[in-house]
Each structure stands twice: as structure tokens, then as C-alpha cells.
Design an enzyme around this catalytic site. Structure first.
Site, PDB file in Angstrom:
ATOM      1  N   HIS A 145       0.497  -0.932  -0.199  1.00 13.57           N
ATOM      2  CA  HIS A 145       0.206   0.077   0.120  1.00 13.57           C
ATOM      3  C   HIS A 145       0.538   1.408  -0.037  1.00 13.57           C
ATOM      4  CE1 HIS A 145      -3.292   2.378   1.337  1.00 13.57           C
ATOM      5  NE2 HIS A 145      -3.033   3.047   2.222  1.00 13.57           N
ATOM      6  N   GLU A 146       2.232   0.628   0.716  1.00 13.19           N
ATOM      7  CA  GLU A 146       2.838   2.042   0.861  1.00 13.19           C
ATOM      8  C   GLU A 146       3.685   2.385   0.095  1.00 13.19           C
ATOM      9  OE1 GLU A 146       1.647   4.262   3.414  1.00 13.19           O
ATOM     10  OE2 GLU A 146       0.593   3.148   4.289  1.00 13.19           O
ATOM     11  N   HIS A 202       1.733   4.282  -2.688  1.00 13.89           N
ATOM     12  CA  HIS A 202       1.745   5.765  -1.674  1.00 13.89           C
ATOM     13  C   HIS A 202       3.208   6.598  -2.894  1.00 13.89           C
ATOM     14  CE1 HIS A 202      -1.450   6.550  -0.266  1.00 13.89           C
ATOM     15  NE2 HIS A 202      -1.608   6.087   0.378  1.00 13.89           N
ATOM     16  N   GLU A 208      -4.623   8.707  -2.234  1.00 13.72           N
ATOM     17  CA  GLU A 208      -5.070   7.547  -2.386  1.00 13.72           C
ATOM     18  C   GLU A 208      -5.431   6.390  -3.355  1.00 13.72           C
ATOM     19  OE1 GLU A 208      -4.985   6.971   0.780  1.00 13.72           O
ATOM     20  OE2 GLU A 208      -5.979   4.935   1.342  1.00 13.72           O
TER      21      GLU A 208
END
Lengths: 497, 497
Positions: B263-264, B267, B293
Site C-alpha cells: 500500500h505504502e 503512494h 489514495e
């Protein structure tokens, strides 16, 4: 708000910027991915400019005068005002174009130096180093004029406030007379020592780290206000209330990194022990580089290379690595930690030969600043000096006059503080021991409490309240002289060797 | 220097400060010893003030007008000017005393919230949260007046430039109609799935970390411009050219931390892929929080919870931990990574139930800002909403309206971006797959090249060149709608469940 309060608030703000810069420097050395280098330099340079603008604001000059004329300041506040004036005088001494030119020249010279050192090519460094020297001389002249000092003393003053080369000459001449003969003697004693078996590794990094942490804690390092990490060049840095040290591990030999950790812990204890009520104020800062180095060397050389410390630490080291046999005994580890050897490289030198490296650099940099030694003749003068002071002749300039970054990076006037620190450490430790005869026995029990309490009371907690000479006289009864250092060397390397 | 160049230089300086703040924030979360908290807050607050002074300098207003009137700017420079005006308008909208009061109130409220949450005591939070709400409303009013927006939209605009609640209402109403029935359906399908055996740990942190690094590298994360570390609350932060992510390991379960890393990484790929030539300029920044997001959710939810990704990753996971047996098969891991469950806690929610948490918060914060929901009635309204949207009733406020920091910390207007991001991710991923039918097969081979290239061209490399709507229309052929997200959920949780 009084003029004094206004000044204190301004310096608190400047300290908040310095703290940010300190953490960014630490991060640069210990954490930063290399692709961030250019952006990071921009951030740090900008913060340095913003800080410089704060502390050179002409209003500060007026406020200092006003505060000095006012009544009712206490001893610490008066000392803070003295240190504020000192900082303001230095910070405003240089015209902006000279600061910019110096920053650019040292940046170019450092880069050139990395390659020139790798190639052992002094000629390649000569042009950019000449430029740095010329700008250092100009900076020294500008400061000398404002401070009423000689050019070299004005440069020295940045690192050693109140330091004077006339005094250093006397101290260093004394040592330079003593050391060559003494080194012969120490080596002769050492030659009669038994040969110790090697410490068999490998020594896992995680175990080395845990051992370092354990000994740091024993020394009183506060992990709530600091960290231990890894960097190529070990250092103590960070911020007020966040004093971080680094080391570099070698799985084949734990002894060097461990002693490095203890050395940096000495610096860190000083930083962590500064007066809490004046953190961020000039009077709350460390007194100068020689006192700072004295704190690392007092811990490393005076305390932790002692038999007493090794009585305590040898079993801990042995158990940590699951070692056994005679190589792990106190005496064997003590012999390992007090080995003397004539080498070419300053940072690898033991405490007996280290001063020769420093005295050489001090004499050479004074001559270069004065214009008495043309830069092109540096390699020859270096090698001559090494032969005379240490009895060895570097085979090339890479292990000779190109080994240190100090001159390329504009740190002229810094070198003498290393050996002033070693002498100061010996003098302070002698005073500490005579103030409390249990100090060394306590260390043998792993109790650094008495030593650290004495250092807090006599050095750390005083910040910059006193000038260096007064600090030392109050703590030891006399200003700095070489006798304690010489006595220490004699005792360790001849009498008890 | 032209007015435009002058502006660009000023924003570069501001970015150099932001980069310093970003690293200090990262350090605070990942490295800082706790005793440094107070000093660190001072440093960061001062840097924020210095940055604010730079970007609100009245000269900037004049320069923007001058630059807008000048000819000869290219498309990117014009877009940069638009973003500079946007930033300047927002940054100068609030009077200094309101900024100071908000900063103080949120700081008090955050501290109060930590205790109130632990005690599940909403009444204890009420006074300080009322103060924050009142100041948020004042800030919204001040911005609304300058921007010609409603108060809520003015707050939303800080996180989602150009975002409008009228559009969000329509999107969220659509989802709110769809989700309760769909969740029932997905749970019914899930109930018919086979029961998988547990993954047997422990899973050593070092192995988890190495696995994370390996998958980050496979995704194209650039370790020359970033790092992976540990913090209590995982995040992506740092600086331009130094994009750092964190995670939090659990030795009993590796799956959650690993998906958190991915997930990170989503980003971080966005941050690392921003246009190099405009790094530090407003136009070089990420487009807004919903697009940000969308990038983490596209990587995590769309790409890495797919069967194709797990075809690639399952054997790597199994080999890393020396696992064996049916729990390590692709299908079993896929079922684990697509489990649906109605819970109380937003951050623990799966992608099916997550939007209900967000829609609830969005509706409540709009009502509170509008004054339609008295703060004292928040717990009741929260629990009612949970029952209606999700079919569960929190047993206390700790797992109810006290669970998130957003409102206490003054982040009103932020919540909707989570679900806008999820919808955007689905729409972008659908477009990426139809642009290149090999995209998912490539992921099954461990090749993220095609996907990341598409994201670079259509999102990352565009920075803030286009407004959000235009960005999405150019990339996918239409503005945001919920159909792609609904189709994704139906396919994953019903058709292929």
C-alpha cells in the site's frame, strides 16, 4: 521584554534551526539514500542561511549593548551575554561574499581531494587547496582585525575560544621533546610483553551492538535522549536533548568499534550533561573543541583502556561472544587495548604516537597560513616532519599529507584541539581520581557513577559558564600543562607496561 | 529575473524547508528518542512558520499578477502559475491569530483525545473538540469567502483541490445504496468458501522485511531515493527524492504488514514518479489526496490482492518463511487477502466494508460543520449510522466515534478522499488493463513494468498539470463514477469469489 530576554529568545530560535540541521546531518550520515544528496544539501544550506540571518541581525548588536548596560543579571546570564557577544563578533566578522566564496571553494576542494587522495596525487589538489588556503587567510585576517588576534589565532578561536598559539607552542614543544624518546622506551617495554593469542571471530554485528548499548548504559548514556547507529565515519551529533552517536562494525574485530562507541559516548555524556536551563543558549553550549575532545578521551583513553575498566568489561565481552581462553583475560585485552605502533595514519594512531601526528599538522598549518611554507612544498615538509617526530617516512601522499579532510574542508586551526584534548583529559582524570580515591575501584565494579558525577559538576553542567582556562583551573587547581599527560603515559606504558 | 522565475525560486526555497520538515517528521515517527519530543516540536513549528512567511509574502501576490499578464509561458509553467495562485490564495486566507488558535486547539484536543479514547469517554473530549470544530468552521468560512465555495467545500479543498460535496454526495449515495445488499451477497458467497488452515508462524521480522524489500523492488520502488523502516503508524513521507515508507511487523502474522508495505509502495511510486523537472514546484506535486489514495489502493487492492499477483508472490512468501502445505497456495492466500467482515474499526476494514465507514464520517462531518448535528449528539448519530450502513452497533465510543484522530487534529474534509481514492483506483486500473491486455498476465510473472509505465504516463509524471477531473478523464475517458468500483467488487467478491 528586556534586551537580555530578547536576545535569549533569538538564540533559542537559532538553536531550533541548529537542532534541525543537526538531525539532518545525522540522517545524511546514517540513513539517507544517496539519491537524496543534492536535495538535502539545498535544505541544509538554506537552513544555515536562515540561521545566519537570525544571529547576524544588526538589532542583536544593539541589544547586546543595551543588555550589557543593564543591571540585575545573574552570573549565568552575564556569561551568556559574554558568549552571545563572542558569537555575534565572529558571525558578523566576515563579509557575505567571502562566506559564499569559501563555501564554494571548500565544496570543490573536498570533491577534488577525494579523488586526489585515491590517486595519491597532490599536484591535482594543489590549485583548489591554494584557493581554500587563500580564503582561509582572508577569513583569518578579517576575524583577526575584529578580535585583535593574530591571523592563526583568529582561526583557532573558532574551535577553541580563547586559545592562543603561543601557549600551544609551549605545550607542544614540551611534548615534542618528550615523545620520540618515550616512544622508543614504550616500544622496548612492549617488546618484552608476552604474545597474546588472537581473539577468534566472527563477532556478529547484532552482538557487538548489544554490547555497545550495555556499556553505554553502564556509563550513564541516556537512551531517552539519544541513539546508537551506524555510519562510515563515527561521530556524535544530533540535537539538544537528542544526542546521537554512530559507529562502524567489523565482524572480524569487535575491539575497535567498541572502543569507538566508548569514545563517542564520552562526547555524548558531555552533550547530554549540559545545563538543562540554558539548553539552546550560547552559555549552555560545550566550552570548545579541546574540552569536548577531552571528554571523549577521558572516557576512552583514561577510563576505558584502564585495567580497572577491563576487569569489569572483559567477562562481559567474553560472555557476549561466547569466547574462552587466555585471549579473553583482562591482561590480554588490556595489552591489546594499549598497543603502541608507529604508523602513517592519524586516525589509526594510539595515544602515545597520536600527538606527533597532531603537532606536525599544527606546525605545518601555522606555517602555511603565515606564508612561510609554500603549498607546493607541503608533501616534502610533511614527510620530513614525520621522520623527525615519529621516525617513519610515508611511502606516498595518500598515507601522507592527503590523508585528512580538514584542510580541504576549510578546518584550519582545528588540529591542535585533539592533543589539547588528550592533555586536558589526563589532567581532569588525575583531579577526579584524587578528589575521590574510589573512582577507579568503582569503575572496576562497573560503577561509573562517581566519575560521571564529578564530570557533571566540574565540566558538563558548566557549559560555557567559564573560559577554558578558568574551567580547568577550577576543576584541577591549575591551567593546562603537559605533566599529567606525560605522567599518564609513563605509568601506563613504562611503569605498569 | 522574470516574475515567473522569481516565483519559482521562492517556491523552491519553500520546498527545501518542506523537505527538511518531511525528514524531521519521518525521524519523529521512525527514529526519535522520546526525550527529544519537545525540542523537535519547536524545530518543526519554527520551520513551518518560516515556510509560511515565505509563501505568504505579499510580494508573491504582485508577482503572480505580473506573471499571469506576461506572454511566453509554456503549458507546464502556466499550470504551475495556476497552482501557485491556488496555494497563495489558501495560504493567505486565514488571519494569523486564527492559525495560531487552531494550532493550539488541535494540539490540546489531540492530547485529550488519546486519553478519552483509552477511557471511551466522549464527554471528556467534548469541550476541546467543540473548540476545534468552531475554529474549523471559522477557517472554512474565511476560505469559503476567498474561494467562492461553501464552508465544507472550502475545507475539502485543502485535501482535494477542486472537489465539491455535491459530486461526492451523488457518488456516495450511489455506493450507499449498493453496499448493504452487496455486502450481504459477498458474505454469503464467502460462507461457501472452503476453510483454510492457518499460516503457521512465527515469521521473523528480518525475513518479513527482506520479503517486503524484494516486492517493493519488483514494483519498481527506487531504493536510491527512499527507505523502508518501522513506525507505529505506517506512512509514506520524507522529501522530494527521498520518499520513505514505514510499516509495523507482527511476528505472528506477516500478511498484514506485507500488504501495508505494498500500500505504502503505491503512494511512494507516485511520489517518486512526479516530474523531475518540476520537483519542488506546486505543479510538480501530487494532484490531491484522492489521487494519492488511488495510487496506494490501485497497487494494494487492485493489483496485489489479485490472483495474478499471488500467483507470482505466493511461492516467494512460502520460500521466504520455509512454509509448506495448502495454506501457502495461491488460492488460500487469495481467500485470506479478500476476506470480508463487518467490523467497527475503519483502519481494519476490507475494501467492501471500508466505504461505509467513510460515508458515515463524511455525512457526519458535513452535518457538524453546517451546525445540523450538535456535537453532543455525535455518539448517537455515529452508532445509528453504523447500524444503517454496516449493520453493526459499536459497543462503546472507543471503537465508535472516538477511533480516529482526524477530527481532533483538525482534518475536517479529509475523510471522503479515502473512498474517492478507492473508486479512482478501480477506474484507473480498468483503463490500464484495457490499454494493455498483458498488464495482469505480466503481474503474474512478477513484471510490474507495464502497469507502472502506464501510471507514470497517465498519473505520476503529470504531477498537478491537470485538475483532478481532467486527469481522470484523460486517463480513463470519463470523470469519476462508481461503476468501475462496483464492477470490481462484484467480480472479485461474487463472480469469482
Amino acid at each position: 521584554m528586556s534586551a537580555y530576554s530578547d536576545l535569549a529568545a533569538r538564540f533559542s530560535r537559532a538553536a531550533a534551526i541548529s537542532n534541525a540541521i543537526g538531525i539532518l546531518h545525522w540522517d545524511h550520515a546514517a540513513m539517507m539514500p544517496k539519491g537524496a544528496a543534492a536535495s538535502r544539501s539545498e535544505s541544509v544550506a538554506l537552513l544555515a542561511v536562515l540561521r545566519h540571518e537570525m544571529v547576524t541581525d544588526p538589532e542583536i548588536g544593539d541589544l547586546i549593548g543595551e543588555a550589557e548596560a543593564a543591571d540585575g543579571l545573574g552570573e549565568w546570564e552575564r556569561a551568556n551575554l559574554r558568549e552571545i557577544r563572542r558569537a555575534y563578533t565572529i558571525d558578523t566578522a566576515l563579509p557575505a561574499d567571502l562566506v559564499a566564496a569559501s563555501s564554494k571553494a571548500t565544496s570543490v576542494c573536498e570533491m577534488t581531494w577525494r579523488q586526489a587522495r585515491a590517486d595519491s596525487d597532490f599536484a591535482a589538489l594543489l590549485p583548489s587547496l591554494s584557493e581554500v588556503l587563500s580564503l582561509q587567510r582572508q577569513a583569518g585576517e578579517a576575524k583577526a582585525e575584529k578580535l585583535g588576534l593574530s591571523v592563526y589565532d583568529a582561526l583557532l578561536n573558532d574551535y577553541e575560544p580563547g586559545g592562543r598559539s603561543a601557549k600551544i607552542d609551549a605545550l607542544f614543544d614540551d611534548l615534542a621533546d618528550f615523545l620520540p624518546g618515550f616512544t622508543e622506551e614504550a616500544l622496548a617495554v612492549q617488546a618484552r610483553r608476552p604474545q597474546d593469542p588472537p581473539l577468534e571471530g566472527p563477532f556478529p554485528v547484532e552482538t557487538q551492538r548489544a554490547l555497545g548499548v550495555r556499556l553505554m548504559a553502564a556509563l550513564g548514556y541516556d537512551f531517552e535522549r539519544g541513539r546508537l547507529d551506524v555510519s562510515t565515519h563515527p561521530f556524535c551529533g544530533g540535537a539538544d536533548n537528542d544526542v546521537r552517536i554512530t559507529t562502524r562494525y567489523d565482524e572480524a574485530d569487535f575491539t575497535s568499534a567498541l572502543m569507538g562507541v566508548l569514545h563517542e559516548t564520552g562526547h555524548a555524556l558531555y552533550e547530554q550533561g549540559r545545563p538543562a536551563g540554558f539548553m539552546g543558549q550560547p552559555v549552555g553550549s560545550a566550552r570548545g573543541m579541546s574540552v569536548h575532545e577531552s571528554q571523549s578521551l577521558l572516557i576512552e583513553m583514561q577510563a576505558c583502556r584502564s585495567r580497572e575498566f577491563l576487569d569489569f568489561a572483559a567477562p562481559i565481552m567474553r560472555d557476549a561472544f561466547g569466547g574462552s581462553g587466555p585471549a579473553w583475560e583482562t591482561e590480554a585485552l588490556w595489552r591489546r587495548y594499549t598497543r603502541v605502533s608507529r604508523g602513517f595514519i592519524r586516525v589509526d594512531a594510539d595515544e602515545v604516537t597520536y600527538p606527533a601526528h597532531v603537532i606536525l599538522r599544527y606546525r605545518l598549518e601555522r606555517a602555511m597560513i603565515a606564508g612561510d611554507l609554500p603549498l607546493a612544498e607541503l608533501p616534502t615538509a610533511w614527510n620530513e616532519g614525520m621522520r623527525e617526530l615519529l621516525g617513519v617516512m610515508p611511502p606516498n601522499d595518500r598515507v601522507g599529507c592527503l590523508q585528512d579532510i580538514h584542510w580541504p574542508s576549510g578546518g584550519w586551526g582545528y588540529f591542535p584541539t585533539y592533543t589539547l584534548g588528550a592533555m586536558t583529559a589526563a589532567q581532569l582524570f588525575a583531579a577526579a581520581k584524587s578528589a575521590n580515591p574510589d573512582m577507579l575501584p568503582a569503575i572496576a565494579r562497573g560503577d561509573f557513577g562517581p566519575l560521571v558525577a564529578w564530570l557533571r559538576a566540574n565540566v558538563h553542567g558548566l557549559g560555557s559558564l567559564y573560559e577554558t582556562d578558568e574551567l580547568l583551573t577550577r576543576a584541577t587547581g591549575s591551567p593546562l600543562d603537559a605533566s599529567h599527560f606525560k605522567a599518564h603515559l609513563k605509568r601506563r606504558y613504562v611503569d605498569e607496561g
